[in-house]
Structure formats: structure tokens, C-alpha cells
Design a protein around this motif. Structure first.
Motif, mmCIF file in Angstrom:
data_model
loop_
_atom_site.group_PDB
_atom_site.id
_atom_site.type_symbol
_atom_site.label_atom_id
_atom_site.label_comp_id
_atom_site.label_asym_id
_atom_site.label_seq_id
_atom_site.Cartn_x
_atom_site.Cartn_y
_atom_site.Cartn_z
ATOM 1 N N PRO A 111 -3.585 1.326 5.039
ATOM 2 C CA PRO A 111 -3.511 1.592 6.484
ATOM 3 C C PRO A 111 -2.186 1.076 7.041
ATOM 4 C CG PRO A 111 -5.636 0.662 5.900
ATOM 5 C CD PRO A 111 -4.785 0.532 4.676
ATOM 6 N N GLY A 112 -1.586 1.848 7.899
ATOM 7 C CA GLY A 112 -0.323 1.441 8.498
ATOM 8 C C GLY A 112 0.907 1.896 7.750
ATOM 9 N N ASP A 113 0.748 2.593 6.615
ATOM 10 C CA ASP A 113 1.911 3.125 5.900
ATOM 11 C C ASP A 113 2.700 4.068 6.806
ATOM 12 O OD1 ASP A 113 1.488 1.814 3.499
ATOM 13 O OD2 ASP A 113 0.316 3.450 2.612
ATOM 14 N N GLN A 114 4.016 3.960 6.760
ATOM 15 C CA GLN A 114 4.886 4.838 7.534
ATOM 16 C C GLN A 114 5.969 5.402 6.627
ATOM 17 O OE1 GLN A 114 6.213 2.446 10.902
ATOM 18 N NE2 GLN A 114 4.460 3.136 12.107
ATOM 19 N N PRO A 115 5.635 6.398 5.831
ATOM 20 C CA PRO A 115 6.621 6.937 4.889
ATOM 21 C C PRO A 115 7.749 7.679 5.585
ATOM 22 C CG PRO A 115 4.627 8.270 4.888
ATOM 23 C CD PRO A 115 4.322 7.052 5.715
#
Length: 360
Positions: free
Chosen positions: A57-61
Motif C-alpha cells: 500500500p502506498g506504492d507510487q511507481p
């Protein structure tokens, strides 16, 4: 190793051969890589192999690469575009018009989508077949469209260059026409030739040499995948096959009565046309340069190929290509080596002096 162009993170959806190979290559460059797959087993294998980490959760690729079968490519791309509004999304499907058209129909934000296609692969698929060097020196098509700018698509070029591949810019239409000719139709022809073998006598199959193996090598490909690919690029593939059928009809007509006036000329012209086509294929490193071949007989014993390659190196000749073929019923192999034409005479003489038998 040069500094990476990509900032990352890169999210890879689908950890088969291509997805896992990308992850391994990016991790070698210390780029954070996030992996996702519908199969928990494949995901675990790819992570264990070091291709990246599981999604959190919270990944920002920065960039998302969708590596899934063609029939679900547009669906997954649309899902990723919606889930990660700050990311550029690409896919690696072997057709480019169909996913773009479906994304437009879905109303997806294609200002952040650009299709691509690395022309790289292996006979085996799945995460266990992944290789960090799979894309080195291979062409990778970027299929631009008018809804995304060159600057926005920059991270995709960075990915390709970081993995050692060569950026090739084409429109989706140009790509699909091109792969129909150089990839999809050869698959069909290889498959149909291989089908002729299913009812052949064993005595005939025992005569098979490297030529037949070359023609039928890709016939061992995954039928499920190719049904999807051919269906998605049916129009261009059909057009090439119709022209190919016309070529076959001319050949068949000429062979029906070889003594007929003009028949042998027709056969000769068709064969010469094939020579002209082969001559147009780019050679090593994409150069239009021809090499000469020579065949060395090699005893079927451990270390013989290594000794041959070592002797060629000691003689200062660069080996451009190598193919091996076994002689049926004999304990020897045939090594067909390709070198620059000016090196053939000297190499033939000096290898013979070292005890090698040169065929022909």
C-alpha cells in the motif's frame, strides 16, 4: 556500469519470462522494482530470484510495465492507469493497435499510456527462465500515438536503454504490419511445415538435417498464446498469407510439369527471389554485412567445441556465428562457422594444419 536513467520505482505486472527478466535487469542497476502477478506461486518465485519485491500500500511507481497475455492486456492497462494516476503505463504485447483501440473504447487516460514491444525471448517461458541480459542488443519498439507527448513517454525510453535494448520508434500500424511479416507469418509457416511431419515415416524423419530444424524451431511455441496473437493481428497476417499462397501456387504450377516451357525459369526466379529476400536481412549488430561460412567436422567427444573455438581465437579470427549439427549414425558433429569472407582461406588452411577436417 553507467548511471541509470530511470528514477523508479518500476511496477511490473506479470512475472513470466519478460517481466522477470526486466525485474532482474533493473535490480542489477539498483532500481526499485515492484512485482505483481495473478499467480502467487509465480510471484514468489520471481521475488526469490531477486527480480523485485511484492507490492505494498502506498506504492507510487514512476513507470508500470504490463506483461500479460494479449487478450487481457487492455483490461490490465486500464486498471493500472486508474490505480496509479501518477504513473506512465506501457505494455509488451506483440500487437499494438488492438490494445490502444480497446483502451480508447474504455475511455482510459491514454495520455499516460504508450505501447511497446521488446523483440526478445527464449524457447521457455515463466519466471524460472528469466535472465537479466535478455534485452541486451535487442530492438524494442515504442509505438507512439498522438495522445501522449515524447516528454511524457521519456521514462519508457529510459527503461529500454537501462536494460541495454535499442529503441525503435514506430506507429502502432507500422508495428503490427512489420511483426505480421517477420514474426507472425513465420510462426504459421513453421507450424504448417511441422504438421507435415506428424504422419511422416520414421525413415524419412531420420534424414532430417539442420535446415528442417531451422524451419520448424518456432513450431514448438505455446498454441494458446499464438491463438491470441494471431487473432489480434488477423488482418495483416492474412494479407501476407494470401500473398504467400500466390507464391505457392506459382511454384506448384511450375512443378506440375517441369518440362513445360518456362517452368524451370519460373522455379529459378522464385528461388532467386528468396536469395534476394535473405540478403536484405540485417546481419550482426544490425549491420548489412554478409559473412562466409565453412563447415568443420568435430568428433563427438567432450572439449572438442571448446578446442575449436580456442584455435579460432588464437588465429586472430573473429567468429561471427556458429551452428551445430550432428551427422546421423556417425560420432561426429558439423560446426558451421561464419567469418568475414577475407578470413576464410587463411582460417581453412591454418585449421587444417592443426588437424581439423574441413568439409568440402
Amino acid at each position: 556500469m553507467a548511471e541509470s536513467r530511470l528514477v523508479g520505482p518500476v511496477r511490473i505486472v506479470g512475472v513470466g519470462l519478460l517481466g522477470t527478466s526486466m525485474g532482474l535487469g533493473l535490480r542489477n542497476r539498483k532500481i526499485e522494482t515492484i512485482l505483481a502477478d495473478a499467480s502467487p506461486t509465480n510471484l514468489r518465485i520471481a521475488i526469490d530470484y531477486g527480480a523485485g519485491r511484492a507490492a505494498q500500500p502506498g506504492d507510487q511507481p514512476q513507470l508500470i510495465v504490463v506483461c500479460v497475455p494479449p487478450d487481457v492486456t487492455a483490461e490490465i492497462v486500464a486498471r493500472e492507469l486508474e490505480a496509479y494516476p501518477g504513473a506512465i503505463v506501457t505494455d509488451v504485447a506483440s500487437v499494438k493497435l488492438a490494445p490502444l483501440a480497446e483502451l480508447r473504447q474504455r475511455g482510459a487516460d491514454i495520455s499516460r499510456y504508450i505501447g511497446s514491444h521488446p523483440l526478445a525471448g527464449r524457447e521457455k517461458g515463466g519466471p524460472l527462465s528469466g535472465r537479466a541480459d535478455l534485452f541486451i542488443g535487442r530492438p524494442w519498439v515504442v509505438a507512439a500515438h498522438d495522445a501522449i507527448s515524447y516528454q511524457q513517454a521519456g521514462p519508457l525510453d529510459d527503461l529500454i536503454l537501462d536494460l541495454g535494448a535499442i529503441v525503435v520508434e514506430m506507429t502502432p500500424e507500422e508495428h503490427d504490419l512489420g511483426v505480421a511479416l517477420v514474426s507472425h507469418v513465420p510462426q504459421v509457416i513453421s507450424t504448417l511445415m511441422a504438421r507435415r511431419l506428424t504422419g511422416a515415416a520414421h525413415s524419412s524423419l531420420n534424414l532430417a538435417g539442420q535446415g528442417l530444424r531451422d524451419v520448424t524451431r518456432v513450431a514448438a511455441s505455446d498454441p494458446d498464446l499464438w491463438v491470441q496473437i494471431l487473432g489480434a493481428n488477423a488482418g495483416p497476417v492474412r494479407d501476407v498469407l494470401v500473398a504467400y499462397r500466390d507464391d505457392l501456387d506459382r511454384f506448384i504450377d511450375a512443378l506440375e510439369d517441369p518440362a513445360k516451357p518456362g517452368a524451370q525459369r519460373q522455379v529459378a526466379e522464385e528461388l532467386a527471389g528468396g536469395n534476394a529476400g535473405v540478403a536484405r536481412l540485417p546481419g550482426k549488430h544490425g549491420q548489412d554485412r554478409r559473412f562466409s561460412s565453412m563447415v568443420v567436422m568435430v568428433n563427438d567427444q567432450p572439449g572438442q567445441i571448446a578446442r575449436l573455438l580456442n584455435d579460432i581465437g588464437e588465429l586472430g579470427v573473429n567468429l561471427e556465428d556458429l551452428r551445430l549439427e550432428h551427422s546421423p549414425g556417425a560420432q561426429i558433429g558439423l560446426a558451421e562457422i561464419s567469418v568475414l569472407p577475407e578470413a576464410v582461406t587463411r582460417l581453412t588452411e591454418e585449421l587444417a594444419d592443426r588437424g581439423w577436417r574441413i568439409a568440402g
